[in-house]
Enzyme design. Structure first.
Site, mmCIF file in Angstrom:
data_model
loop_
_atom_site.group_PDB
_atom_site.id
_atom_site.type_symbol
_atom_site.label_atom_id
_atom_site.label_comp_id
_atom_site.label_asym_id
_atom_site.label_seq_id
_atom_site.Cartn_x
_atom_site.Cartn_y
_atom_site.Cartn_z
ATOM 1 N N HIS A 287 -20.528 -16.257 132.356
ATOM 2 C CA HIS A 287 -19.432 -17.235 132.213
ATOM 3 C C HIS A 287 -18.286 -16.918 133.175
ATOM 4 O O HIS A 287 -17.603 -17.829 133.650
ATOM 5 C CB HIS A 287 -18.886 -17.230 130.781
ATOM 6 C CG HIS A 287 -19.611 -18.149 129.838
ATOM 7 N ND1 HIS A 287 -19.744 -19.501 130.077
ATOM 8 C CD2 HIS A 287 -20.224 -17.918 128.656
ATOM 9 C CE1 HIS A 287 -20.418 -20.054 129.070
ATOM 10 N NE2 HIS A 287 -20.724 -19.116 128.196
ATOM 11 N N GLN B 67 -14.209 -20.200 128.562
ATOM 12 C CA GLN B 67 -14.572 -21.113 127.469
ATOM 13 C C GLN B 67 -13.355 -21.557 126.661
ATOM 14 O O GLN B 67 -13.463 -22.469 125.844
ATOM 15 C CB GLN B 67 -15.588 -20.453 126.528
ATOM 16 C CG GLN B 67 -16.945 -20.245 127.180
ATOM 17 C CD GLN B 67 -17.929 -19.667 126.195
ATOM 18 O OE1 GLN B 67 -17.961 -18.474 125.951
ATOM 19 N NE2 GLN B 67 -18.741 -20.533 125.581
ATOM 20 N N HIS C 219 -24.861 -12.972 129.132
ATOM 21 C CA HIS C 219 -24.463 -14.373 128.965
ATOM 22 C C HIS C 219 -22.954 -14.519 129.202
ATOM 23 O O HIS C 219 -22.516 -15.413 129.937
ATOM 24 C CB HIS C 219 -24.850 -14.825 127.546
ATOM 25 C CG HIS C 219 -24.469 -16.237 127.195
ATOM 26 N ND1 HIS C 219 -25.395 -17.199 126.883
ATOM 27 C CD2 HIS C 219 -23.257 -16.832 127.088
ATOM 28 C CE1 HIS C 219 -24.770 -18.347 126.618
ATOM 29 N NE2 HIS C 219 -23.457 -18.142 126.727
ATOM 30 N N GLU C 220 -22.174 -13.614 128.610
ATOM 31 C CA GLU C 220 -20.705 -13.720 128.727
ATOM 32 C C GLU C 220 -20.231 -13.387 130.141
ATOM 33 O O GLU C 220 -19.328 -14.043 130.664
ATOM 34 C CB GLU C 220 -20.017 -12.812 127.706
ATOM 35 C CG GLU C 220 -20.351 -13.083 126.252
ATOM 36 C CD GLU C 220 -20.258 -14.543 125.856
ATOM 37 O OE1 GLU C 220 -19.451 -15.282 126.455
ATOM 38 O OE2 GLU C 220 -21.018 -14.967 124.974
ATOM 39 N N GLY D 62 -20.155 -14.355 120.817
ATOM 40 C CA GLY D 62 -19.578 -14.018 122.112
ATOM 41 C C GLY D 62 -18.758 -15.187 122.602
ATOM 42 O O GLY D 62 -19.059 -16.348 122.281
ATOM 43 N N CYS E 25 -24.839 -21.769 123.261
ATOM 44 C CA CYS E 25 -23.537 -21.584 123.897
ATOM 45 C C CYS E 25 -22.527 -22.521 123.235
ATOM 46 O O CYS E 25 -22.820 -23.700 123.054
ATOM 47 C CB CYS E 25 -23.656 -21.884 125.393
ATOM 48 S SG CYS E 25 -22.123 -21.638 126.300
ATOM 49 N N LEU E 26 -21.371 -21.971 122.881
ATOM 50 C CA LEU E 26 -20.336 -22.801 122.240
ATOM 51 C C LEU E 26 -19.879 -23.921 123.166
ATOM 52 O O LEU E 26 -19.365 -24.932 122.706
ATOM 53 C CB LEU E 26 -19.139 -21.934 121.836
ATOM 54 C CG LEU E 26 -19.407 -20.924 120.708
ATOM 55 C CD1 LEU E 26 -18.190 -20.028 120.512
ATOM 56 C CD2 LEU E 26 -19.775 -21.615 119.418
HETATM 57 ZN ZN LIG Z 1 -21.826 -19.444 126.517
#
Ligand SMILES: [Zn+2]
Length: 190
Positions: A151, A54, A147-148, A49, A105-106
């Site tokens: 963001h 991000q 989660h997304e 995701g 998380c990236l």
């Molecule tokens: Zn994340």
């Protein structure tokens, strides 16, 4: 197509509320290019995701998934999550049930923690063709969309943790936590 630079925790773009995309703009070259680049960036970093903030874009768009194929509803753990581009998502829990599960998380590299999420959610959004879509997701797909969507509101998974006892670096995760985990998604980042 291009691999974009991923913003890391501490960058203000991750804490800002992202702007809705005008439906008339969804088919624009800029938005279509952004979505293509987000898919490519997600694949490059082995994510499941990725939200627009991000990649330093304050727009309410995220991409997710692990395989090509049609969007199915309900989207469950039984089959790998299909690739989806989700624009201006609205999420409502289907049931009050909360599930604790591992997340990474990236934008917070190398760290994992257990996060409580709604077990099943209904998602209303636009797809990349500008059509209204609605689907139900449970298990891991539900966790990913929550989660997304967080963001897009400047919320990171740390904020959702009710205890930091499970917070762990990846190396220690592999050494001390993995054998105790029944999840098969430990290496996934969002
Ligand atoms: Zn994340």
């Amino acid at each position: 197509m291009a691999i974009l630079k991923v913003s890391r925790m501490g960058h203000p773009v991750l804490r800002a509320k992202a702007q809705a995309v005008l439906p008339a703009d969804i088919k624009s070259v800029r938005i279509q290019q952004l979505i293509d680049d987000m898919f490519e960036t997600m694949a490059e970093y082995s994510g499941i995701g990725l939200a627009a903030p991000q990649v330093h874009e304050g727009l309410r768009i995220f991409v997710a998934g692990v395989r090509k194929g049609p969007v199915v509803t309900p989207m469950t753990d039984d089959v790998d999550m299909p690739f989806i581009a989700v624009i201006n998502p609205e999420i409502v829990p289907v049931r009050p049930d909360i599930e604790l599960g591992w997340e990474g998380c990236l934008s917070i590299p190398d760290i994992r923690g257990k996060v409580p999420r709604h077990e099943e959610v209904r998602v209303r959004a636009y797809d990349r063709t500008g059509r209204r879509i609605e689907f139900v997701a449970s298990g891991l797909p539900a966790r990913v969309v929550q989660h997304e969507t967080d963001h897009l509101d400047g919320v990171l998974f740390f904020d959702r943790m009710t205890s930091f006892e499970t917070l762990t670096f990846m190396d220690e995760f592999g050494r001390y936590w993995k054998e105790h985990s029944s999840e098969d998604d430990e290496d996934d980042e969002e």
